[in-house]
Design an enzyme around this catalytic site. Sequence first.
Site, PDB file in Angstrom:
ATOM      1  N   LYS A 187     -10.493  11.700   8.855  1.00  0.00           N
ATOM      2  CA  LYS A 187      -9.323  10.836   9.007  1.00  0.00           C
ATOM      3  C   LYS A 187      -8.032  11.652   8.948  1.00  0.00           C
ATOM      4  O   LYS A 187      -7.949  12.586   8.151  1.00  0.00           O
ATOM      5  CB  LYS A 187      -9.361   9.843   7.832  1.00  0.00           C
ATOM      6  N   LYS A 227      -2.512  12.567   4.619  1.00  0.00           N
ATOM      7  CA  LYS A 227      -1.427  13.335   4.001  1.00  0.00           C
ATOM      8  C   LYS A 227      -1.970  14.499   3.209  1.00  0.00           C
ATOM      9  O   LYS A 227      -1.288  15.488   2.990  1.00  0.00           O
ATOM     10  CB  LYS A 227      -0.678  12.453   2.990  1.00  0.00           C
ATOM     11  N   LYS A 250     -12.207  10.289  -2.836  1.00  0.00           N
ATOM     12  CA  LYS A 250     -11.041  10.928  -3.455  1.00  0.00           C
ATOM     13  C   LYS A 250     -11.422  11.802  -4.635  1.00  0.00           C
ATOM     14  O   LYS A 250     -10.734  12.771  -4.922  1.00  0.00           O
ATOM     15  CB  LYS A 250     -10.034   9.871  -3.922  1.00  0.00           C
TER      16      LYS A 250
HETATM   17  P1  TYM Z   1      -2.203   4.584   2.246  1.00  0.00           P
HETATM   18  O1  TYM Z   1      -0.903   4.920   1.620  1.00  0.00           O
HETATM   19  O2  TYM Z   1      -3.307   5.580   2.174  1.00  0.00           O
HETATM   20  O3  TYM Z   1      -1.990   4.238   3.783  1.00  0.00           O
HETATM   21  C1  TYM Z   1      -1.012   3.313   4.184  1.00  0.00           C
HETATM   22  C2  TYM Z   1      -1.517   2.536   5.390  1.00  0.00           C
HETATM   23  O4  TYM Z   1      -1.816   3.431   6.472  1.00  0.00           O
HETATM   24  C3  TYM Z   1      -3.159   3.226   6.898  1.00  0.00           C
HETATM   25  N1  TYM Z   1      -3.728   4.529   7.294  1.00  0.00           N
HETATM   26  C4  TYM Z   1      -4.294   4.774   8.472  1.00  0.00           C
HETATM   27  N2  TYM Z   1      -4.503   4.005   9.555  1.00  0.00           N
HETATM   28  C5  TYM Z   1      -5.096   4.573  10.620  1.00  0.00           C
HETATM   29  N3  TYM Z   1      -5.503   5.869  10.650  1.00  0.00           N
HETATM   30  C6  TYM Z   1      -5.319   6.680   9.579  1.00  0.00           C
HETATM   31  N4  TYM Z   1      -5.704   7.949   9.621  1.00  0.00           N
HETATM   32  C7  TYM Z   1      -4.683   6.138   8.422  1.00  0.00           C
HETATM   33  N5  TYM Z   1      -4.357   6.647   7.211  1.00  0.00           N
HETATM   34  C8  TYM Z   1      -3.769   5.639   6.525  1.00  0.00           C
HETATM   35  C9  TYM Z   1      -3.882   2.629   5.708  1.00  0.00           C
HETATM   36  O5  TYM Z   1      -5.022   1.909   6.092  1.00  0.00           O
HETATM   37  C10 TYM Z   1      -2.800   1.757   5.095  1.00  0.00           C
HETATM   38  O6  TYM Z   1      -2.748   0.509   5.740  1.00  0.00           O
HETATM   39  N6  TYM Z   1      -4.313   1.457  -0.979  1.00  0.00           N
HETATM   40  C11 TYM Z   1      -3.355   1.566   0.073  1.00  0.00           C
HETATM   41  C12 TYM Z   1      -1.966   1.106  -0.301  1.00  0.00           C
HETATM   42  C13 TYM Z   1      -1.866  -0.243  -0.901  1.00  0.00           C
HETATM   43  C14 TYM Z   1      -1.930  -1.487  -0.226  1.00  0.00           C
HETATM   44  C15 TYM Z   1      -1.735  -2.485  -1.220  1.00  0.00           C
HETATM   45  C16 TYM Z   1      -2.124  -1.840   1.104  1.00  0.00           C
HETATM   46  C17 TYM Z   1      -1.657  -0.523  -2.220  1.00  0.00           C
HETATM   47  N7  TYM Z   1      -1.570  -1.868  -2.410  1.00  0.00           N
HETATM   48  C18 TYM Z   1      -1.732  -3.832  -0.894  1.00  0.00           C
HETATM   49  C19 TYM Z   1      -2.122  -3.195   1.425  1.00  0.00           C
HETATM   50  C20 TYM Z   1      -1.953  -4.176   0.431  1.00  0.00           C
HETATM   51  C21 TYM Z   1      -3.252   3.008   0.502  1.00  0.00           C
HETATM   52  O7  TYM Z   1      -3.535   3.914  -0.246  1.00  0.00           O
HETATM   53  O8  TYM Z   1      -2.733   3.175   1.725  1.00  0.00           O
END
Ligand code: TYM
Length: 342
Positions: free
Chosen positions: A205, A208, A121
């Site tokens: 990947k 967004k 990032k």
């Molecule tokens: P975030 O917001 O980036 O993504 C949310 C969820 O979507 C999954 N994901 C994907 N899965 C498959 N292929 C992709 N291209 C893809 N892009 C995103 C992510 O693995 C995630 O499950 N740090 C986390 C948010 C978070 C969180 C937590 C998750 C904060 N606290 C506690 C679980 C438990 C994040 O940035 O996800």
Amino acid sequence: MTDAPTYSGPERILSGMQPTGNLHLGNYLGALVNWVKLQDRGAECFYCAVDMHAITMPNDPGALPGAVRSVAAAYMAGGVDPKRSSIFAQSAVPAHAELAWILQCVARLGWMERMTQFKDKTGSDRERASVGIFTYPVLMAADILVYKATHVPVGQDQKQHLELTRDIAARFMRDYDCAGFWPMPDPIIEGAGTRIMSLKDGSKKMSKSDPSDLSRINLTDDADTIVRKIKKAKTDPEPLPDSVEGLKGRPEADNLVGIFAALNGATKEAVIAEFGGQGFGAFKPALADLAVAKLAPVVDEYNRLMGDPTDIDRILQAGAERAREVAAPVLAEAKRMAGFWG
Ligand code: TYM
């Protein structure tokens, strides 16, 4: 010597997504479909919009509350049932931030420096990154541990953060001599969609933050847009192979087969059994039809829910109340163990 006590509390599910931009197919197939399934497990579920994580990167504060609402609507449109799961904004439960501070003093700098997402990032601009983006995974550990969550459904990119969460929990219990206080949360990374790649570059990947909207399918795209994006998705000139092994070295083909499998709740093997030997001229329209059939109802429901923001706010309020109720005694106990006054 007696065995150290192990965790014996109830099963609980927790996960979250960042309210930044639209949710996309990766969020849906990598995480949300599993969130929905887990509601049948009989364990209490907590699904939050992690707005405190969202401010670790440049963002528009005026747009953040609306983004939380939008994420909550997307959760429900995807099948999260507010009667069975608590849906809430992370910032509405101050216990996350309070526990995060304690856990920051437990986590080691060396552990944090190994986090690959921080490196991805911030890239070469590390000096100017916020401290929050560095400590971000500790807040994530607090999100999980403050509910004593036993299972965390996520995509593959969160695996390292889950390992860190376990390390932090173990270190806390060792330092404060409280074995069994926390469960070792299990990541649930299941199905063919745990790592969905960009439609324009199979080595990146789906995200967004990709400047090209053609790289992803948003959970707000209408049917025509979905069809157009799949039509324009990058491929190679070969037909689909006769076995899954044949997808090796063909990242774009592998990705489209994975998307088909995940949308259908099937395996890549099943997709190859049906389409092996066929060209993308045949496969892409079938994939587009499937994507529209599965996603159009989600998009419609999302649009319907967004038409009544007061109802979403009511759900977020109720979810936050329940979350605060569960988090309070866990935080109180962690503070007591840390020796805090009062
Ligand atoms: P975030 O917001 O980036 O993504 C949310 C969820 O979507 C999954 N994901 C994907 N899965 C498959 N292929 C992709 N291209 C893809 N892009 C995103 C992510 O693995 C995630 O499950 N740090 C986390 C948010 C978070 C969180 C937590 C998750 C904060 N606290 C506690 C679980 C438990 C994040 O940035 O996800």
